[in-house]
Design a protein around this motif. Structure first.
Motif, short mmCIF file in Angstrom:
data_model
loop_
_atom_site.label_atom_id
_atom_site.label_comp_id
_atom_site.label_asym_id
_atom_site.label_seq_id
_atom_site.Cartn_x
_atom_site.Cartn_y
_atom_site.Cartn_z
N ILE A 267 -42.46 28.59 77.25
CA ILE A 267 -43.70 28.03 76.71
C ILE A 267 -44.57 27.49 77.84
CG2 ILE A 267 -44.64 26.08 75.40
CD1 ILE A 267 -42.39 26.53 73.37
N CYS A 268 -43.95 26.81 78.80
CA CYS A 268 -44.72 26.20 79.89
C CYS A 268 -45.15 27.22 80.94
CB CYS A 268 -43.91 25.08 80.53
SG CYS A 268 -43.65 23.68 79.43
N ALA B 234 -42.84 20.37 79.14
CA ALA B 234 -44.23 20.28 78.71
C ALA B 234 -44.97 19.12 79.36
CB ALA B 234 -44.29 20.16 77.19
N ILE C 244 -41.42 16.87 71.54
CA ILE C 244 -40.21 17.52 71.05
C ILE C 244 -39.16 17.40 72.15
CG2 ILE C 244 -39.17 19.67 70.24
CD1 ILE C 244 -41.93 20.54 69.29
N VAL D 93 -38.05 20.22 74.58
CA VAL D 93 -39.12 20.93 75.27
C VAL D 93 -39.95 19.98 76.13
CG1 VAL D 93 -41.08 22.51 74.96
CG2 VAL D 93 -39.20 22.53 73.33
N SER D 94 -39.98 18.70 75.77
CA SER D 94 -40.87 17.74 76.44
C SER D 94 -40.66 17.59 77.94
CB SER D 94 -40.75 16.37 75.76
OG SER D 94 -39.43 15.88 75.80
N CYS E 132 -45.56 19.90 71.96
CA CYS E 132 -44.29 20.09 72.68
C CYS E 132 -43.93 18.88 73.53
CB CYS E 132 -44.37 21.34 73.56
SG CYS E 132 -44.34 22.90 72.64
N GLY F 203 -38.45 26.05 76.04
CA GLY F 203 -39.29 25.14 76.80
C GLY F 203 -39.80 25.74 78.09
#
Length: 443
Positions: A355-356, A382, A375, A378-379, A372, A352
């Protein structure tokens, strides 16, 4: 220990605060944060970046009599004029006297570099009479991107000014041609009931939101990693020392687990409050507040709506990961096996975060970020990124929060069953079959 939950909370918090290792680590991290924030200023003080970099060039007396538009001496004079107009000049052109031959000139330029008279020097390779000469910058250092980028931008301006000046244009036309284009950016909202914006944000507000999101994501990652490891190691240490057997007879396993999670949560809040205070204090120092002002960023413009949503996702993200760390810590009997056991959870948080940081900050409205946002693991990263740097619909924000809350309930229920079965299982790490059997047997 008959008071149950709050007794465990108090015991966990006090035990951690009394630990020298915890206090020393917290202090070290605070010092590192201060150094990182002030690193550009410290580098400039010790490396002399506040002074313009001296760049040499060959001052050929034979060129002064030439009438060509682009002689090396004329270009150097125009470069000095260009940098002289800057409030803090990046470069300074230093003339080196002509030694009479190409070999002697090269030797003189290199000697000037060796004597620290100049940092490097530029050489001109003349082309046709009306062409701008090819220019080469030479220095002892590799990857001189700062100097080369500055020279490239300055030479482009010098070339344009020379061409315009030789075209017989009036001063008004010259001013119109050289006047820089001003482009402003405003973030708009196209969705009714947007999560964070509604009326749009200016370039300055976008800048402070970008900084806020960046800090929040790092803080969330630190909170998950630090607290998760502390929760898991605390439970494993109590289990390996057989303290857990005494604890379970006094407090129910469920109260013990959530008491540790909440007690560690208070410790993390205290740590983060200290780190935030350190960040704010350092950011308000004169050398840093001036740089923020140059970028049009003011700490007073931090969006309270963004901060509110960020806190919601921060808390939900913390409790989701904390319950999983507690469950894993309960099935490990030796602290040396803990690192391998918590690796999958650590990788989820890392996913997470990366990705961000490497994708979402540049493309917050991409399909990857939208997916994302729903999820659970990960949220928290995100959605905070999308709230600060784009304009997600309100229903998506609350759906993400509802998904997180439901995931916390499921993870809490599952972790509680694992914790109750795992805290009294000693020896090697139990297999999934053994753990599942113990969970079913526990009523």
């Amino acid at each position: 220990m008959n008071n149950g939950f709050w007794t465990v909370v108090g015991f966990t918090a006090k035990n951690k605060l009394r630990g020298k290792a915890f206090l020393v680590t917290t202090l070290i991290i605070a010092v590192i944060i201060s150094i990182v924030i002030n690193l550009p200023y410290l580098i400039s003080q010790f490396s002399g970046e506040g002074k313009p970099t001296a760049v040499g060039y060959l001052d050929s007396s034979s060129e002064k009599a030439k009438s060509e538009l682009f002689t090396s001496t004329r270009i150097a004079d125009m470069l000095n004029t260009y940098y002289g107009k800057q409030e803090k000049p990046e470069l300074k052109l230093v003339p080196i006297a002509d030694a009479g031959s190409a070999e002697a000139n090269e030797k003189a330029l290199k000697q000037a570099v060796a004597d620290d008279v100049i940092h490097g020097y530029i050489e001109f390779s003349p082309g046709k009479e009306s062409d701008f000469p090819a220019i080469t910058y030479k220095s002892e250092s590799l990857m001189e991107s700062k100097v080369s980028d500055s020279l490239t931008a300055a030479l482009q301006v010098v070339k344009m000014e020379a061409v315009i000046g030789g075209g017989g244009l009036s001063d008004e036309v010259k001013a119109l041609l050289t006047k820089p284009i001003e482009l402003d950016t405003v973030q708009i909202s196209t969705v009714e009931g947007a999560g964070s914006i509604g009326s749009g944000k200016t370039k300055e507000q976008q800048g402070i939101d970008f900084l806020t999101v960046y800090v929040i994501i790092i803080m969330l990652f630190m909170a998950i990693m630090i607290s998760g490891q502390m929760i898991a190691s605390e439970i494993t240490a109590e289990k390996s020392s057989r303290v857990m057997e005494i604890l379970i007879t006094s407090v129910s396993p469920l109260k013990a687990m959530f008491g540790k999670i909440f007690g560690m949560f208070l410790i993390v809040l205290l740590q983060l409050a200290l780190y935030i205070a350190v960040i704010v204090i350092n950011m308000t120092l004169p050398q840093n507040i001036d740089k923020l002002g140059d970028l049009g960023i003011s700490l007073s413009e931090i969006d309270p709506v963004l901060v509110t949503y960020a806190l919601v996702f921060f808390f939900t993200g913390y409790f989701l990961f904390a319950t999983l760390f507690a469950a894993v810590g309960s099935i490990v009997s030796r602290t040396e096996d803990l690192g391998q056991a918590v690796l999958p959870i650590t990788m989820l948080s890392l996913a997470g975060f990366y990705i961000c940081i490497f994708g979402g900050m540049n493309s917050p409205g991409s399909m990857l970020m939208k997916v994302c946002s729903f999820i659970p693991f990960v949220s928290p990263y995100a959605m905070v990124t999308r709230l600060g740097l784009s304009d997600p619909p309100l229903w998506q924000v609350w759906l993400s929060i509802a998904t997180l809350l439901a995931s916390i309930l499921v993870a809490g229920w599952l972790s509680a069953k694992i914790y109750r079965a795992g805290v009294l299982m000693y020896g090697k790490k139990p297999s999934m079959k053994e753990l599942f059997k113990a969970m079913r047997a526990y009523k």
